[in-house]
Motif scaffolding. Structure first.
Motif, mmCIF file in Angstrom:
data_model
loop_
_atom_site.group_PDB
_atom_site.id
_atom_site.type_symbol
_atom_site.label_atom_id
_atom_site.label_comp_id
_atom_site.label_asym_id
_atom_site.label_seq_id
_atom_site.Cartn_x
_atom_site.Cartn_y
_atom_site.Cartn_z
ATOM 1 N N LEU A 77 0.793 -1.232 -0.142
ATOM 2 C CA LEU A 77 0.144 0.064 0.040
ATOM 3 C C LEU A 77 0.941 1.151 0.055
ATOM 4 C CD1 LEU A 77 -2.738 -1.077 2.588
ATOM 5 C CD2 LEU A 77 -3.037 -1.021 0.250
ATOM 6 N N GLU A 78 1.949 1.231 0.862
ATOM 7 C CA GLU A 78 2.847 2.324 1.070
ATOM 8 C C GLU A 78 3.506 2.706 -0.447
ATOM 9 O OE1 GLU A 78 6.689 3.837 3.789
ATOM 10 O OE2 GLU A 78 4.647 2.729 4.607
ATOM 11 N N GLU A 79 3.900 1.511 -1.016
ATOM 12 C CA GLU A 79 4.652 1.672 -2.261
ATOM 13 C C GLU A 79 3.661 2.237 -3.507
ATOM 14 O OE1 GLU A 79 6.039 -2.364 -3.003
ATOM 15 O OE2 GLU A 79 7.769 -2.221 -1.670
ATOM 16 N N ASN A 80 2.687 1.921 -3.196
ATOM 17 C CA ASN A 80 1.476 2.879 -4.430
ATOM 18 C C ASN A 80 0.839 3.514 -3.632
ATOM 19 O OD1 ASN A 80 1.465 0.519 -6.644
ATOM 20 N ND2 ASN A 80 1.681 -0.670 -5.022
ATOM 21 N N SER A 81 1.352 4.450 -2.863
ATOM 22 C CA SER A 81 0.738 5.577 -2.291
ATOM 23 C C SER A 81 -0.783 5.543 -1.959
ATOM 24 C CB SER A 81 0.897 6.726 -3.302
ATOM 25 O OG SER A 81 2.147 7.245 -3.545
ATOM 26 N N ILE A 82 -1.155 4.341 -1.161
ATOM 27 C CA ILE A 82 -2.451 4.404 -0.827
ATOM 28 C C ILE A 82 -2.459 4.585 0.587
ATOM 29 C CG2 ILE A 82 -4.522 2.441 -0.388
ATOM 30 C CD1 ILE A 82 -3.879 3.206 -3.494
ATOM 31 N N SER A 83 -3.173 5.627 1.124
ATOM 32 C CA SER A 83 -3.077 6.211 2.370
ATOM 33 C C SER A 83 -3.686 5.105 3.381
ATOM 34 C CB SER A 83 -3.698 7.437 2.447
ATOM 35 O OG SER A 83 -3.027 8.427 1.559
ATOM 36 N N HIS A 84 -3.016 4.759 4.468
ATOM 37 C CA HIS A 84 -3.526 3.865 5.288
ATOM 38 C C HIS A 84 -2.763 3.933 6.791
ATOM 39 C CE1 HIS A 84 0.299 2.214 4.015
ATOM 40 N NE2 HIS A 84 0.171 1.395 5.193
ATOM 41 N N LYS A 85 -3.099 3.184 7.784
ATOM 42 C CA LYS A 85 -2.697 3.038 9.128
ATOM 43 C C LYS A 85 -2.546 1.840 9.288
ATOM 44 C CE LYS A 85 -1.298 4.031 13.254
ATOM 45 N NZ LYS A 85 0.109 4.715 13.621
ATOM 46 N N LEU A 86 -1.353 1.316 9.734
ATOM 47 C CA LEU A 86 -0.792 0.198 10.287
ATOM 48 C C LEU A 86 -0.921 0.168 11.812
ATOM 49 C CD1 LEU A 86 0.200 -2.846 9.979
ATOM 50 C CD2 LEU A 86 2.583 -1.976 10.041
ATOM 51 N N TRP A 87 -1.720 -0.467 12.462
ATOM 52 C CA TRP A 87 -2.067 -0.445 13.774
ATOM 53 C C TRP A 87 -1.118 -1.516 14.587
ATOM 54 C CZ3 TRP A 87 -3.852 3.052 16.698
ATOM 55 C CH2 TRP A 87 -3.779 3.010 18.104
ATOM 56 N N ILE A 88 -0.452 -0.915 15.507
ATOM 57 C CA ILE A 88 0.313 -1.590 16.167
ATOM 58 C C ILE A 88 -0.093 -1.728 17.585
ATOM 59 C CG2 ILE A 88 3.003 -1.852 17.042
ATOM 60 C CD1 ILE A 88 2.958 -2.173 13.926
ATOM 61 N N GLU A 89 -0.264 -2.829 18.191
ATOM 62 C CA GLU A 89 -0.922 -2.779 19.587
ATOM 63 C C GLU A 89 0.161 -2.659 20.658
ATOM 64 O OE1 GLU A 89 -3.598 -3.160 22.480
ATOM 65 O OE2 GLU A 89 -3.616 -2.259 20.606
ATOM 66 N N GLN A 90 0.176 -1.839 21.475
ATOM 67 C CA GLN A 90 1.047 -1.651 22.531
ATOM 68 C C GLN A 90 0.454 -2.173 23.855
ATOM 69 O OE1 GLN A 90 3.987 -0.966 21.937
ATOM 70 N NE2 GLN A 90 3.762 -0.091 19.868
ATOM 71 N N PRO A 91 1.264 -2.773 24.827
ATOM 72 C CA PRO A 91 2.976 -2.576 24.748
ATOM 73 C C PRO A 91 3.392 -3.887 24.250
ATOM 74 C CG PRO A 91 1.801 -3.422 27.265
ATOM 75 C CD PRO A 91 0.589 -2.964 26.145
ATOM 76 N N GLU A 92 2.239 -4.731 23.498
ATOM 77 C CA GLU A 92 2.966 -5.864 22.767
ATOM 78 C C GLU A 92 3.857 -5.793 21.930
ATOM 79 O OE1 GLU A 92 -0.053 -5.004 23.635
ATOM 80 O OE2 GLU A 92 -1.262 -6.604 24.918
ATOM 81 N N ASN A 93 3.699 -4.561 21.077
ATOM 82 C CA ASN A 93 4.315 -4.205 20.010
ATOM 83 C C ASN A 93 4.212 -5.256 18.796
ATOM 84 O OD1 ASN A 93 5.843 -2.293 18.469
ATOM 85 N ND2 ASN A 93 7.861 -3.525 18.697
ATOM 86 N N VAL A 94 2.748 -5.332 18.436
ATOM 87 C CA VAL A 94 2.346 -6.396 17.519
ATOM 88 C C VAL A 94 1.506 -5.757 16.604
ATOM 89 C CG1 VAL A 94 0.759 -8.345 17.231
ATOM 90 C CG2 VAL A 94 2.392 -8.409 19.416
ATOM 91 N N ALA A 95 1.792 -5.914 15.438
ATOM 92 C CA ALA A 95 1.023 -5.270 14.237
ATOM 93 C C ALA A 95 -0.423 -6.169 14.201
ATOM 94 C CB ALA A 95 1.711 -5.569 12.907
ATOM 95 N N THR A 96 -1.443 -5.681 14.272
ATOM 96 C CA THR A 96 -2.789 -6.355 14.393
ATOM 97 C C THR A 96 -3.813 -6.069 13.244
ATOM 98 O OG1 THR A 96 -3.923 -4.678 15.771
ATOM 99 C CG2 THR A 96 -2.831 -6.400 16.947
ATOM 100 N N CYS A 97 -3.621 -5.097 12.491
ATOM 101 C CA CYS A 97 -4.619 -4.753 11.879
ATOM 102 C C CYS A 97 -4.152 -3.387 10.768
ATOM 103 C CB CYS A 97 -5.672 -3.840 12.328
ATOM 104 S SG CYS A 97 -7.333 -3.547 11.523
#
Length: 124
Positions: A77-97
């Motif tokens: 998505l980033e490479e194609n300039s598609i705006s998004h948010k990668l959610w990183i859950e804290q404090p686990e530091n896990v990408a979830t969504c």
């Protein structure tokens, strides 16, 4: 509207199936990512239009198998300039969504079309 504005949310299925997260925790991850994307891109015209019609918002939650796949789609998505948010859950530091900002459906279909709607079976 033939090409409606849609906010796509890609949510990891392994959190529920393999890692034992509750459904409530998963819903919270999708809400965090969606809210963050709407906030980050609040000045975008599509986002403004999407939020001006609250009773007719379209969100689609799609299933993504694991963290590696989630990070891979976020990079694409980033490479194609598609705006998004990668959610990183804290404090686990896990990408979830990943939540995209609202886009006309046809504009992002090629990036998200291979993923299925998020489904879970409920044991009653």
């Amino acid at each position: 509207m033939s090409n409606p504005l849609v906010q796509y949310i890609l949510l990891r299925s392994d959190l529920l199936k393999d890692l034992g997260w509750s459904i409530g925790a998963l819903v919270a991850q999708a809400c965090h990512a969606s809210s963050a994307a709407l906030h980050l891109f609040r000045d975008d015209e599509n986002t403004k239009q999407y939020l001006n019609d609250l009773d007719n918002m379209h969100k689609v939650v799609l299933e993504i198998p694991d963290e590696e796949s989630l990070k891979k789609i976020a990079k694409k998505l980033e490479e194609n300039s598609i705006s998004h948010k990668l959610w990183i859950e804290q404090p686990e530091n896990v990408a979830t969504c990943v939540a995209l900002k609202p886009y006309p459906k046809d504009e992002v279909k090629k990036y998200v079309g291979k993923f299925k709607l998020y489904k879970t079976t409920m044991n009653a």
